[in-house]
Design a protein around this motif. Structure first.
Motif, PDB file in Angstrom:
ATOM      1  N   ALA A   1       7.311  22.711  -4.010  1.00 58.25           N
ATOM      2  CA  ALA A   1       6.147  21.673  -3.513  1.00 58.25           C
ATOM      3  C   ALA A   1       6.249  20.558  -4.507  1.00 58.25           C
ATOM      4  CB  ALA A   1       4.714  22.446  -3.791  1.00 58.25           C
ATOM      5  N   GLY A   2       6.685  20.381  -5.619  1.00 55.38           N
ATOM      6  CA  GLY A   2       6.966  19.476  -6.447  1.00 55.38           C
ATOM      7  C   GLY A   2       8.095  18.414  -5.877  1.00 55.38           C
ATOM      8  N   VAL A   3       9.109  19.088  -5.434  1.00 59.27           N
ATOM      9  CA  VAL A   3      10.196  18.444  -4.954  1.00 59.27           C
ATOM     10  C   VAL A   3       9.974  17.743  -3.583  1.00 59.27           C
ATOM     11  CG1 VAL A   3      12.456  18.840  -3.691  1.00 59.27           C
ATOM     12  CG2 VAL A   3      11.955  20.031  -6.272  1.00 59.27           C
ATOM     13  N   VAL A   4       9.215  18.530  -2.916  1.00 58.07           N
ATOM     14  CA  VAL A   4       8.826  17.956  -1.753  1.00 58.07           C
ATOM     15  C   VAL A   4       7.830  16.555  -1.666  1.00 58.07           C
ATOM     16  CG1 VAL A   4       7.376  18.405   0.393  1.00 58.07           C
ATOM     17  CG2 VAL A   4       9.176  19.996  -0.181  1.00 58.07           C
TER      18      VAL A   4
ATOM     19  N   HIS B   1       9.187   9.131  -2.398  1.00 55.91           N
ATOM     20  CA  HIS B   1      10.585   8.464  -2.442  1.00 55.91           C
ATOM     21  C   HIS B   1      10.591   7.754  -1.071  1.00 55.91           C
ATOM     22  CE1 HIS B   1      14.543   7.157  -3.006  1.00 55.91           C
ATOM     23  NE2 HIS B   1      14.943   7.567  -1.816  1.00 55.91           N
ATOM     24  N   ARG B   2      10.325   8.417  -0.070  1.00 58.14           N
ATOM     25  CA  ARG B   2      10.429   7.899   1.311  1.00 58.14           C
ATOM     26  C   ARG B   2       9.442   6.908   1.628  1.00 58.14           C
ATOM     27  NH1 ARG B   2      14.628   8.555   4.493  1.00 58.14           N
ATOM     28  NH2 ARG B   2      12.974   8.603   6.530  1.00 58.14           N
ATOM     29  N   LEU B   3       8.214   6.957   1.092  1.00 63.75           N
ATOM     30  CA  LEU B   3       7.235   5.864   1.227  1.00 63.75           C
ATOM     31  C   LEU B   3       7.645   4.629   0.605  1.00 63.75           C
ATOM     32  CD1 LEU B   3       3.815   8.038   0.987  1.00 63.75           C
ATOM     33  CD2 LEU B   3       4.749   6.777   2.965  1.00 63.75           C
ATOM     34  N   ARG B   4       8.196   4.966  -0.665  1.00 66.26           N
ATOM     35  CA  ARG B   4       8.713   3.701  -1.543  1.00 66.26           C
ATOM     36  C   ARG B   4       9.991   2.776  -1.037  1.00 66.26           C
ATOM     37  NH1 ARG B   4       8.462   4.180  -7.567  1.00 66.26           N
ATOM     38  NH2 ARG B   4       8.475   2.111  -7.314  1.00 66.26           N
ATOM     39  N   GLU B   5      10.732   3.499  -0.036  1.00 72.15           N
ATOM     40  CA  GLU B   5      11.771   2.738   0.537  1.00 72.15           C
ATOM     41  C   GLU B   5      11.521   1.534   1.233  1.00 72.15           C
ATOM     42  OE1 GLU B   5      13.927   5.624   3.060  1.00 72.15           O
ATOM     43  OE2 GLU B   5      14.821   6.491   1.405  1.00 72.15           O
TER      44      GLU B   5
ATOM     45  N   MET C   1       0.967  -1.273  -0.026  1.00 74.47           N
ATOM     46  CA  MET C   1      -0.129  -0.126   0.074  1.00 74.47           C
ATOM     47  C   MET C   1       0.876   1.269   0.080  1.00 74.47           C
ATOM     48  SD  MET C   1      -3.005   1.141  -0.091  1.00 74.47           S
ATOM     49  CE  MET C   1      -3.702   2.648   0.304  1.00 74.47           C
ATOM     50  N   ARG C   2       2.035   1.240   0.928  1.00 67.33           N
ATOM     51  CA  ARG C   2       2.852   2.449   0.921  1.00 67.33           C
ATOM     52  C   ARG C   2       3.617   2.674  -0.555  1.00 67.33           C
ATOM     53  NH1 ARG C   2       6.764   2.025   5.394  1.00 67.33           N
ATOM     54  NH2 ARG C   2       7.644   4.028   4.676  1.00 67.33           N
ATOM     55  N   ASN C   3       4.067   1.560  -0.909  1.00 59.69           N
ATOM     56  CA  ASN C   3       4.666   1.461  -2.356  1.00 59.69           C
ATOM     57  C   ASN C   3       3.783   2.307  -3.289  1.00 59.69           C
ATOM     58  OD1 ASN C   3       6.866   1.044  -3.905  1.00 59.69           O
ATOM     59  ND2 ASN C   3       6.122  -0.789  -4.526  1.00 59.69           N
ATOM     60  N   ASN C   4       2.539   1.719  -3.405  1.00 59.43           N
ATOM     61  CA  ASN C   4       1.679   2.499  -4.439  1.00 59.43           C
ATOM     62  C   ASN C   4       1.473   3.909  -4.168  1.00 59.43           C
ATOM     63  OD1 ASN C   4       1.308   0.032  -5.740  1.00 59.43           O
ATOM     64  ND2 ASN C   4      -0.691  -0.736  -4.532  1.00 59.43           N
TER      65      ASN C   4
ATOM     66  N   GLN D   1       5.049  10.177  -6.589  1.00 62.81           N
ATOM     67  CA  GLN D   1       6.025  10.450  -7.459  1.00 62.81           C
ATOM     68  C   GLN D   1       5.714  10.958  -8.913  1.00 62.81           C
ATOM     69  OE1 GLN D   1       8.973   7.022  -6.781  1.00 62.81           O
ATOM     70  NE2 GLN D   1      10.190   8.520  -5.669  1.00 62.81           N
ATOM     71  N   PHE D   2       4.707   9.933  -9.500  1.00 64.59           N
ATOM     72  CA  PHE D   2       4.005  10.140 -10.569  1.00 64.59           C
ATOM     73  C   PHE D   2       3.412  11.574 -10.605  1.00 64.59           C
ATOM     74  CE2 PHE D   2       0.654   9.558 -13.732  1.00 64.59           C
ATOM     75  CZ  PHE D   2       1.373   9.183 -14.868  1.00 64.59           C
ATOM     76  N   ALA D   3       2.923  11.816  -9.854  1.00 64.40           N
ATOM     77  CA  ALA D   3       2.109  13.142  -9.545  1.00 64.40           C
ATOM     78  C   ALA D   3       3.096  14.191  -9.783  1.00 64.40           C
ATOM     79  CB  ALA D   3       1.344  13.292  -8.544  1.00 64.40           C
TER      80      ALA D   3
END
Length: 55
Positions: free
Chosen positions: A40-43, A49-53, A1-4, A10-12
């Motif tokens: 805002a886009g970088v954040v 990225h942090r959610l996908r780790e 779920m976190r990965n998705n 990241q896609f957004a």
């Protein structure tokens, strides 16, 4: 779920940033908006990225 969720964030961000450039070139919005929306886009990308780790 976190990965998705991380992938979607990241896609957004990667979709929003080029559209931001096109929007700025077409409509010439105030100078303050460009760096603010870029940050805002970088954040958003960093949160994704942090959610996908892996844990």
């Amino acid at each position: 779920m976190r990965n998705n969720l991380g992938f979607l964030l990241q896609f957004a961000a990667l979709t929003m940033l080029p559209l931001l450039i096109i929007w700025q070139l077409e409509f010439k919005f105030e100078l303050l908006w460009m760096p603010s929306l870029t940050m805002a886009g970088v954040v958003l990308f960093w949160i994704g990225h942090r959610l996908r780790e892996p844990d």
